[in-house]
Design a protein around this motif. Structure first.
Motif, PDB file in Angstrom:
ATOM      1  N   ARG A  89     -13.833  13.459  33.267  1.00 34.16           N
ATOM      2  CA  ARG A  89     -15.059  12.989  33.931  1.00 34.16           C
ATOM      3  C   ARG A  89     -14.766  12.506  35.357  1.00 34.16           C
ATOM      4  O   ARG A  89     -15.541  12.745  36.291  1.00 34.16           O
ATOM      5  CB  ARG A  89     -15.674  11.850  33.114  1.00 34.16           C
TER       6      ARG A  89
ATOM      7  N   PHE B 258      -7.778  17.082  25.755  1.00 36.28           N
ATOM      8  CA  PHE B 258      -8.766  16.580  24.794  1.00 36.28           C
ATOM      9  C   PHE B 258      -9.258  17.645  23.824  1.00 36.28           C
ATOM     10  O   PHE B 258      -9.895  17.353  22.834  1.00 36.28           O
ATOM     11  CB  PHE B 258      -9.952  15.892  25.500  1.00 36.28           C
ATOM     12  N   SER B 259      -8.938  18.917  24.097  1.00 33.46           N
ATOM     13  CA  SER B 259      -9.348  19.960  23.158  1.00 33.46           C
ATOM     14  C   SER B 259      -8.243  20.323  22.169  1.00 33.46           C
ATOM     15  O   SER B 259      -8.466  21.142  21.272  1.00 33.46           O
ATOM     16  CB  SER B 259      -9.769  21.213  23.943  1.00 33.46           C
TER      17      SER B 259
ATOM     18  N   VAL C 223      -7.017  11.710  23.450  1.00 33.85           N
ATOM     19  CA  VAL C 223      -8.258  12.472  23.673  1.00 33.85           C
ATOM     20  C   VAL C 223      -9.201  11.677  24.579  1.00 33.85           C
ATOM     21  O   VAL C 223      -9.809  12.227  25.529  1.00 33.85           O
ATOM     22  CB  VAL C 223      -8.937  12.805  22.339  1.00 33.85           C
ATOM     23  N   GLN C 224      -9.320  10.358  24.283  1.00 33.12           N
ATOM     24  CA  GLN C 224     -10.231   9.538  25.091  1.00 33.12           C
ATOM     25  C   GLN C 224      -9.749   9.441  26.535  1.00 33.12           C
ATOM     26  O   GLN C 224     -10.553   9.508  27.488  1.00 33.12           O
ATOM     27  CB  GLN C 224     -10.323   8.129  24.467  1.00 33.12           C
TER      28      GLN C 224
ATOM     29  N   SER D   9     -20.296  15.552  21.422  1.00 31.88           N
ATOM     30  CA  SER D   9     -19.129  14.756  20.996  1.00 31.88           C
ATOM     31  C   SER D   9     -17.954  15.680  20.742  1.00 31.88           C
ATOM     32  O   SER D   9     -18.123  16.885  20.503  1.00 31.88           O
ATOM     33  CB  SER D   9     -19.471  13.967  19.720  1.00 31.88           C
ATOM     34  N   LEU D  10     -16.714  15.091  20.770  1.00 29.93           N
ATOM     35  CA  LEU D  10     -15.493  15.855  20.528  1.00 29.93           C
ATOM     36  C   LEU D  10     -15.182  15.836  19.030  1.00 29.93           C
ATOM     37  O   LEU D  10     -15.492  14.856  18.340  1.00 29.93           O
ATOM     38  CB  LEU D  10     -14.354  15.247  21.322  1.00 29.93           C
TER      39      LEU D  10
ATOM     40  N   TYR E 149      -8.676  19.154  30.042  1.00 26.79           N
ATOM     41  CA  TYR E 149      -9.376  19.907  29.007  1.00 26.79           C
ATOM     42  C   TYR E 149      -8.431  20.289  27.891  1.00 26.79           C
ATOM     43  O   TYR E 149      -8.759  20.184  26.692  1.00 26.79           O
ATOM     44  CB  TYR E 149     -10.032  21.163  29.634  1.00 26.79           C
TER      45      TYR E 149
ATOM     46  N   LEU F 105     -10.461  12.695  28.200  1.00 32.08           N
ATOM     47  CA  LEU F 105     -11.902  12.838  28.474  1.00 32.08           C
ATOM     48  C   LEU F 105     -12.304  12.015  29.705  1.00 32.08           C
ATOM     49  O   LEU F 105     -13.075  12.495  30.578  1.00 32.08           O
ATOM     50  CB  LEU F 105     -12.709  12.387  27.248  1.00 32.08           C
ATOM     51  N   ASN F 106     -11.788  10.805  29.790  1.00 28.47           N
ATOM     52  CA  ASN F 106     -12.097   9.970  30.965  1.00 28.47           C
ATOM     53  C   ASN F 106     -11.566  10.609  32.248  1.00 28.47           C
ATOM     54  O   ASN F 106     -12.216  10.564  33.306  1.00 28.47           O
ATOM     55  CB  ASN F 106     -11.509   8.563  30.774  1.00 28.47           C
TER      56      ASN F 106
ATOM     57  N   LEU G  49     -19.872  17.425  28.464  1.00 32.84           N
ATOM     58  CA  LEU G  49     -19.049  16.315  28.010  1.00 32.84           C
ATOM     59  C   LEU G  49     -19.903  15.111  27.618  1.00 32.84           C
ATOM     60  O   LEU G  49     -19.530  14.335  26.716  1.00 32.84           O
ATOM     61  CB  LEU G  49     -18.045  15.913  29.084  1.00 32.84           C
TER      62      LEU G  49
END
Length: 584
Positions: free
Chosen positions: A120, A102-103, A112-113, A61-62, A99, A116-117, A57
């Motif tokens: 993490r 964001f995928s 998506v952001q 980058s996505l 997952y 992703l956060n 991650l």
């Protein structure tokens, strides 16, 4: 219980202690190993999976490329299968949803952001759960190790105490009875037959103690029963001593009279019952004969004692009585030495043999004296026959006469020696002491055998100083000894050899010696050379004498206060010597 069974149980107990201690050690070591495996296997894998997903991650980058996306999904599935901690399953499920969020291509950029956060955040949560679990499990493992170490130390201490107690006490189980047996046997060796052993139980030591007690009881019974027998044997020995014809006196180590038979009591004019237990040193002061007996050692010279209304002769024998001494060395009783327990004096009556010896001596003297006159007459007749004025003889007759003269000379010498011997044995030896020059005595003897030496072509050599001290001797008998030495030396010397006569000063004595260079005398015969009638075996080449010459020589020299001896070795000849004291 038998000793073998006790030994088996003892060593079996030791084996069991070792087995239990080893089992406990293996158990706690296995527990520690299992705890370490859990910490390293499960939580470490979770940290590994979450770390790889976080790297993907952060490093890419996505949207993710297909290969990277496949790797992320693979790590997510592995983490899903390795759920070990409470709350970790929920966090993995939420990570899976993040997952998907964001995928998803249809999700907005904000969505998506946010996803992703969240991913993490969830990965950090999974890491925290596993790290806390690792710390917790490590602490639990440390506590387990400490607990196991405590148990092992306790078990080792208990095992050491048990083994130490076994090492200290178990040898005594065998050694203590053996020590008691050893002490009891020492008492038995000291004739303490009342010694007993007491052992409780049914082992071999107890059985052996019972047998030992039976043995000591029998020995004690035997000892008591033997007292009467010993008393009987003592009376028998006393009766034997009493019946002996020889005078016997026994003393203990304190010089107290142990026994004295009737013959000894009569000889000493004592009462044997009154002197028993008395001190011999005190009795000596009142009895001259006892004093004489106790003061001298055994001797070949007989003692003359007035007994049986006549002068009698007794041979004294002194015998020392010794007994063994027993000592303790390293728990063993051994015979170390012998000590004196007393003395026995025996006076053998040899009067009958002395009378027979005197009769023999008188007979020899008489016969020798009677033979001397006719032999001298025959020798004179042979000398006249050899004279040309009486008539001539052919060579054969002269040879026969010569042989007869030699035989007569030999017979005359033997009779003279027998007469001299008779004088010595009867104590009638007459010595005429005069101050003489040793050198003149030697020259006189050499002149007497010079003709014999010339016939054999033997050189006579005299070695001496001219200013030797004079000796106080019987010149005739001393010269006779030298003539005897020289005659023997000439007889055994080879043709054309030499005989050395040497006279030297040796301290306060003059030493005469005659040395020949013949074949010598074997060592086995040298000690008997001066015995009467002894003759060294010959090879037939030399005619032997009577065997009296050297014996009479010894008597002559001893009577003058001298000393006589021989030195010889096979192949080196012989040297006959005697010492005579110088005039003081």
């Amino acid at each position: 219980m038998k000793i073998k069974t006790k030994l088996r149980l003892g060593f079996g107990f030791l084996f069991l202690v070792i087995l239990v201690f080893g089992g406990m050690s293996m158990f706690f070591m296995n527990r520690i190993s299992e705890s370490a495996k859990v910490v390293l296997k499960d939580n470490y894998k979770s940290l590994k999976f979450s770390g790889k997903m976080r790297s993907i991650l952060e490093d890419h980058s996505l949207p993710l490329s297909p290969a990277i996306n496949k790797e992320f999904v693979s790590q997510l599935m592995l983490e899903e299968k390795n759920i070990t901690e409470l709350g970790e399953a929920k966090a993995v499920e939420m990570l899976k949803n993040a997952y998907l969020q964001f995928s998803n291509p249809s999700s907005s950029r904000a969505e998506v952001q946010l996803a992703l956060n969240n991913a993490r955040q969830l990965l950090r949560s999974i890491d925290d759960l596993n790290m806390n679990a690792i710390v917790r499990k490590n602490d639990a493992a440390q506590r387990g190790v400490k607990q196991a170490a405590t148990y092992l130390i306790f078990a080792a201490s208990m095992s050491f105490l048990i083994l130490f107690s076994f090492v200290i006490n178990f040898p005594g189980f065998v050694a203590n009875p053996l020590r008691e047996f050893s002490a009891a046997l020492k008492e038995i060796s000291r004739k303490n037959y009342k010694q007993r052993l007491e052992f409780n139980g049914s082992d071999e030591f107890s059985e052996l103690a019972e047998e030992f007690n039976l043995m000591t009881a029998q020995l004690n019974k035997w000892e008591n029963s033997n007292l009467a027998k010993l008393q009987s044997e003592k009376l028998r020995i006393e009766a034997i001593i009493e019946q002996m014809q020889d005078a016997i006196i026994g003393l203990n180590e304190k010089n107290e009279v142990l026994f004295m038979n009737t013959v000894a009591a009569q000889l000493l004019n004592l009462n044997e019952k009154e002197v028993l237990g008395a001190n011999a040193r005190e009795l000596m002061k009142k009895n001259d004969l006892l004093n004489k007996i106790l003061q001298i050692n055994s001797t070949d010279k007989p003692m003359k004692i007035y007994a049986d209304s006549k002068e009698s002769y007794f041979q004294l024998e002194r015998r020392e009585i010794t007994v063994p001494v027993w000592e303790d060395q390293q728990d063993l009783v051994i015979k170390a030495s012998r000590k004196t327990a007393g003395e026995v004096y025996i006076l053998k009556n040899i009067t009958k043999y002395k009378e027979l010896d005197e009769a023999k001596t008188n007979f020899i003297a008489t016969v020798s004296h009677e033979l001397k006159t006719p032999i001298s007459s025959i020798k004179m007749s042979l000398k006249l026959m050899d004279d040309e004025r009486v008539g001539s003889m052919n060579p054969e007759q002269k040879e026969l006469v010569q042989h007869m003269k030699e035989d007569c000379g030999r017979l005359l010498k033997i009779t003279s020696e027998l007469l001299d011997l008779a004088q010595v044995e009867t104590g009638n030896l007459q010595l005429n002491f005069v101050k003489s020059d040793p050198r003149k005595i030697a020259i006189y003897a050499m002149d007497a055998v010079r003709f014999q030496a010339e016939q054999k072509e033997v050189e006579l050599e005299l070695i001496s100083k001219n200013d030797l001290p004079k000796v106080n001797v019987d010149t005739e008998k001393t010269a006779w000894v030298l003539v005897n030495f020289l005659s023997n030396a000439l007889r055994y010397s080879p043709q054309k050899s030499r005989v050395v006569i040497q006279i030297i000063e040796s301290g306060n004595n003059i030493e005469f010696s005659v040395r020949d260079f013949g074949k010598g005398i074997d060592e086995q015969y040298q000690k008997r050379l001066f015995d009467r009638y002894f003759q060294v075996p010959t090879d037939g080449n030399n005619k032997s004498g009577s065997g009296l010459g050297l014996a009479i020589s010894k008597d002559f020299i001893n009577a003058q206060g001298g000393k006589i001896w021989v030195e010889s070795a096979i192949g080196e000849g012989s040297r006959f010597c005697f010492l005579l004291p110088v005039v003081s």
